[in-house]
Motif scaffolding. Structure first.
Motif, PDB file in Angstrom:
ATOM      1  N   ILE A 146       0.863  -1.186   0.000  1.00 56.46           N
ATOM      2  CA  ILE A 146       0.000   0.000   0.000  1.00 56.46           C
ATOM      3  C   ILE A 146       0.898   1.233   0.000  1.00 56.46           C
ATOM      4  CG2 ILE A 146      -1.732   1.322   1.288  1.00 56.46           C
ATOM      5  CD1 ILE A 146      -2.734  -1.346   2.441  1.00 56.46           C
ATOM      6  N   THR A 147       0.686   2.114  -0.962  1.00 60.72           N
ATOM      7  CA  THR A 147       1.451   3.353  -1.049  1.00 60.72           C
ATOM      8  C   THR A 147       0.745   4.407  -0.204  1.00 60.72           C
ATOM      9  OG1 THR A 147       2.092   2.765  -3.294  1.00 60.72           O
ATOM     10  CG2 THR A 147       2.394   5.072  -2.640  1.00 60.72           C
ATOM     11  N   ARG A 148       1.454   4.954   0.780  1.00 66.93           N
ATOM     12  CA  ARG A 148       0.856   5.954   1.663  1.00 66.93           C
ATOM     13  C   ARG A 148       0.585   7.245   0.903  1.00 66.93           C
ATOM     14  NH1 ARG A 148      -0.042   4.539   6.370  1.00 66.93           N
ATOM     15  NH2 ARG A 148      -0.341   6.615   7.163  1.00 66.93           N
ATOM     16  N   ILE A 188      -7.386   2.798  -0.278  1.00 64.90           N
ATOM     17  CA  ILE A 188      -7.577   1.713   0.680  1.00 64.90           C
ATOM     18  C   ILE A 188      -7.938   2.302   2.043  1.00 64.90           C
ATOM     19  CG2 ILE A 188      -6.458  -0.219   1.868  1.00 64.90           C
ATOM     20  CD1 ILE A 188      -6.918  -0.708  -1.121  1.00 64.90           C
ATOM     21  N   ILE A 189      -9.058   1.815   2.588  1.00 63.31           N
ATOM     22  CA  ILE A 189      -9.542   2.289   3.888  1.00 63.31           C
ATOM     23  C   ILE A 189      -9.460   1.154   4.896  1.00 63.31           C
ATOM     24  CG2 ILE A 189     -11.628   3.035   5.127  1.00 63.31           C
ATOM     25  CD1 ILE A 189     -12.370   4.537   2.526  1.00 63.31           C
ATOM     26  N   ASP A 190      -8.872   1.452   6.050  1.00 60.65           N
ATOM     27  CA  ASP A 190      -8.838   0.472   7.134  1.00 60.65           C
ATOM     28  C   ASP A 190     -10.185   0.550   7.840  1.00 60.65           C
ATOM     29  OD1 ASP A 190      -8.548  -0.864   9.588  1.00 60.65           O
ATOM     30  OD2 ASP A 190      -6.382  -0.563   9.523  1.00 60.65           O
ATOM     31  N   LEU A 191     -11.025  -0.444   7.631  1.00 58.84           N
ATOM     32  CA  LEU A 191     -12.396  -0.400   8.145  1.00 58.84           C
ATOM     33  C   LEU A 191     -12.432  -0.374   9.669  1.00 58.84           C
ATOM     34  CD1 LEU A 191     -15.101  -0.119   6.867  1.00 58.84           C
ATOM     35  CD2 LEU A 191     -15.331  -2.588   6.810  1.00 58.84           C
ATOM     36  N   ARG A 192     -11.492  -1.069  10.318  1.00 59.91           N
ATOM     37  CA  ARG A 192     -11.431  -1.045  11.789  1.00 59.91           C
ATOM     38  C   ARG A 192     -11.228   0.383  12.280  1.00 59.91           C
ATOM     39  NH1 ARG A 192      -9.172  -4.564  15.736  1.00 59.91           N
ATOM     40  NH2 ARG A 192      -9.637  -6.689  15.206  1.00 59.91           N
ATOM     41  N   SER A 193     -10.271   1.044  11.658  1.00 56.97           N
ATOM     42  CA  SER A 193      -9.930   2.408  12.044  1.00 56.97           C
ATOM     43  C   SER A 193     -11.116   3.344  11.769  1.00 56.97           C
ATOM     44  CB  SER A 193      -8.695   2.824  11.246  1.00 56.97           C
ATOM     45  OG  SER A 193      -8.317   4.104  11.558  1.00 56.97           O
ATOM     46  N   LYS A 194     -11.768   3.177  10.615  1.00 59.17           N
ATOM     47  CA  LYS A 194     -12.906   4.007  10.231  1.00 59.17           C
ATOM     48  C   LYS A 194     -14.066   3.861  11.217  1.00 59.17           C
ATOM     49  CE  LYS A 194     -15.603   6.377   7.498  1.00 59.17           C
ATOM     50  NZ  LYS A 194     -15.773   7.731   7.935  1.00 59.17           N
ATOM     51  N   LYS A 225     -17.429  -1.096  -5.010  1.00 60.51           N
ATOM     52  CA  LYS A 225     -17.702   0.004  -5.929  1.00 60.51           C
ATOM     53  C   LYS A 225     -18.643   0.960  -5.210  1.00 60.51           C
ATOM     54  CE  LYS A 225     -18.096   0.830 -10.729  1.00 60.51           C
ATOM     55  NZ  LYS A 225     -16.691   1.063 -10.840  1.00 60.51           N
ATOM     56  N   TYR A 226     -18.214   2.211  -5.115  1.00 58.24           N
ATOM     57  CA  TYR A 226     -19.065   3.249  -4.530  1.00 58.24           C
ATOM     58  C   TYR A 226     -19.133   4.382  -5.543  1.00 58.24           C
ATOM     59  CZ  TYR A 226     -20.555   7.234  -1.822  1.00 58.24           C
ATOM     60  OH  TYR A 226     -21.224   8.349  -1.401  1.00 58.24           O
ATOM     61  N   GLU A 227     -20.319   4.660  -6.039  1.00 60.72           N
ATOM     62  CA  GLU A 227     -20.511   5.613  -7.127  1.00 60.72           C
ATOM     63  C   GLU A 227     -19.571   5.199  -8.260  1.00 60.72           C
ATOM     64  OE1 GLU A 227     -20.353   9.457  -5.186  1.00 60.72           O
ATOM     65  OE2 GLU A 227     -22.397   9.223  -4.492  1.00 60.72           O
ATOM     66  N   ASP A 228     -18.634   6.052  -8.674  1.00 53.97           N
ATOM     67  CA  ASP A 228     -17.746   5.651  -9.773  1.00 53.97           C
ATOM     68  C   ASP A 228     -16.370   5.220  -9.293  1.00 53.97           C
ATOM     69  OD1 ASP A 228     -19.725   6.161 -11.570  1.00 53.97           O
ATOM     70  OD2 ASP A 228     -19.096   8.230 -11.914  1.00 53.97           O
ATOM     71  N   ILE A 229     -16.234   5.011  -7.994  1.00 58.10           N
ATOM     72  CA  ILE A 229     -14.915   4.734  -7.427  1.00 58.10           C
ATOM     73  C   ILE A 229     -14.832   3.284  -6.965  1.00 58.10           C
ATOM     74  CG2 ILE A 229     -13.254   5.460  -5.668  1.00 58.10           C
ATOM     75  CD1 ILE A 229     -15.113   7.968  -5.301  1.00 58.10           C
ATOM     76  N   ASP A 230     -13.733   2.628  -7.324  1.00 56.32           N
ATOM     77  CA  ASP A 230     -13.428   1.324  -6.726  1.00 56.32           C
ATOM     78  C   ASP A 230     -12.499   1.617  -5.567  1.00 56.32           C
ATOM     79  OD1 ASP A 230     -14.835   0.128  -8.717  1.00 56.32           O
ATOM     80  OD2 ASP A 230     -13.111  -0.749  -9.740  1.00 56.32           O
ATOM     81  N   LEU A 231     -12.830   1.090  -4.407  1.00 60.84           N
ATOM     82  CA  LEU A 231     -11.927   1.289  -3.277  1.00 60.84           C
ATOM     83  C   LEU A 231     -11.859   0.030  -2.450  1.00 60.84           C
ATOM     84  CD1 LEU A 231     -13.763   2.180  -0.482  1.00 60.84           C
ATOM     85  CD2 LEU A 231     -14.150   4.057  -1.998  1.00 60.84           C
ATOM     86  N   GLY A 232     -10.808  -0.058  -1.662  1.00 58.96           N
ATOM     87  CA  GLY A 232     -10.584  -1.262  -0.870  1.00 58.96           C
ATOM     88  C   GLY A 232     -10.863  -1.022   0.594  1.00 58.96           C
ATOM     89  N   ILE A 280      -3.526   1.333  -3.670  1.00 60.64           N
ATOM     90  CA  ILE A 280      -2.851   0.192  -4.289  1.00 60.64           C
ATOM     91  C   ILE A 280      -3.128   0.235  -5.783  1.00 60.64           C
ATOM     92  CG2 ILE A 280      -2.932  -1.343  -2.276  1.00 60.64           C
ATOM     93  CD1 ILE A 280      -5.277  -2.831  -3.675  1.00 60.64           C
ATOM     94  N   ASN A 281      -2.245  -0.383  -6.536  1.00 63.66           N
ATOM     95  CA  ASN A 281      -2.435  -0.522  -7.971  1.00 63.66           C
ATOM     96  C   ASN A 281      -2.969  -1.927  -8.183  1.00 63.66           C
ATOM     97  OD1 ASN A 281      -2.250  -0.914 -10.706  1.00 63.66           O
ATOM     98  ND2 ASN A 281      -0.211  -0.014 -10.881  1.00 63.66           N
ATOM     99  N   LEU A 282      -4.231  -2.013  -8.571  1.00 62.57           N
ATOM    100  CA  LEU A 282      -4.856  -3.309  -8.778  1.00 62.57           C
ATOM    101  C   LEU A 282      -5.286  -3.420 -10.233  1.00 62.57           C
ATOM    102  CD1 LEU A 282      -5.830  -5.903  -7.336  1.00 62.57           C
ATOM    103  CD2 LEU A 282      -8.008  -4.760  -6.989  1.00 62.57           C
TER     104      LEU A 282
END
Length: 141
Positions: free
Chosen positions: A32-34, A55-61, A79-86, A46-48
């Motif tokens: 994961i690139t900070r 990338i979101i840490d769900l525990r932290s969120k 997928k949220y709206e037009d964004i893919d996120l982890g 990340i490059n996927l």
């Protein structure tokens, strides 16, 4: 009412679920690139498969403390709206069919229930259903 299909996963001892329609894939945690000046729950990008995904840490969120990454740690690409996120989770369990009538609403007085759709009771398991849109809305505010 039609059955709800969810992807079940764990954060600590609790089990959570996301609607399968929102889930693109489940990946092992990779480099994961900070990203500078990002909120603490945003671990970076990340490059996927040629796409850059936040990338979101769900525990932290969800204010559940810091995760220890293990062999079982996974990134659920949603997928949220037009964004893919982890979303980083401790462990993915399985895909479950949930009867809509087995979902109980949560009273909002106890905690921030905006992020949660309810609790599904499935075969003796209690699975907290996450409202991805509400969770992400509070991320982008």
């Amino acid at each position: 009412m039609k059955m709800l299909k969810i992807v079940a996963f764990k954060l600590g001892e609790e089990e959570y679920g996301l609607d399968i329609d929102q889930v693109q894939s489940i990946e092992r945690i990779d480099h994961i690139t900070r990203v500078p000046n990002a909120p603490s729950y945003v671990k970076g990008v990340i490059n996927l498969r040629g796409k850059v995904n936040p990338i979101i840490d769900l525990r932290s969120k969800l204010n559940l403390g810091q995760a220890q990454y293990t062999e079982n740690t996974r990134v659920i690409i949603v997928k949220y709206e037009d964004i893919d996120l982890g979303l980083i989770v401790d462990h993915t369990s399985d895909v479950i069919d949930v009867e809509p009538e087995s979902i109980e609403m949560i009273s909002s007085s106890s905690f921030n229930a905006d992020y949660f759709r309810g609790i599904a009771k499935v075969e003796g398991r209690l699975i907290i259903l996450i409202k991805l849109a509400e969770l992400m809305k509070s991320t982008t505010d």
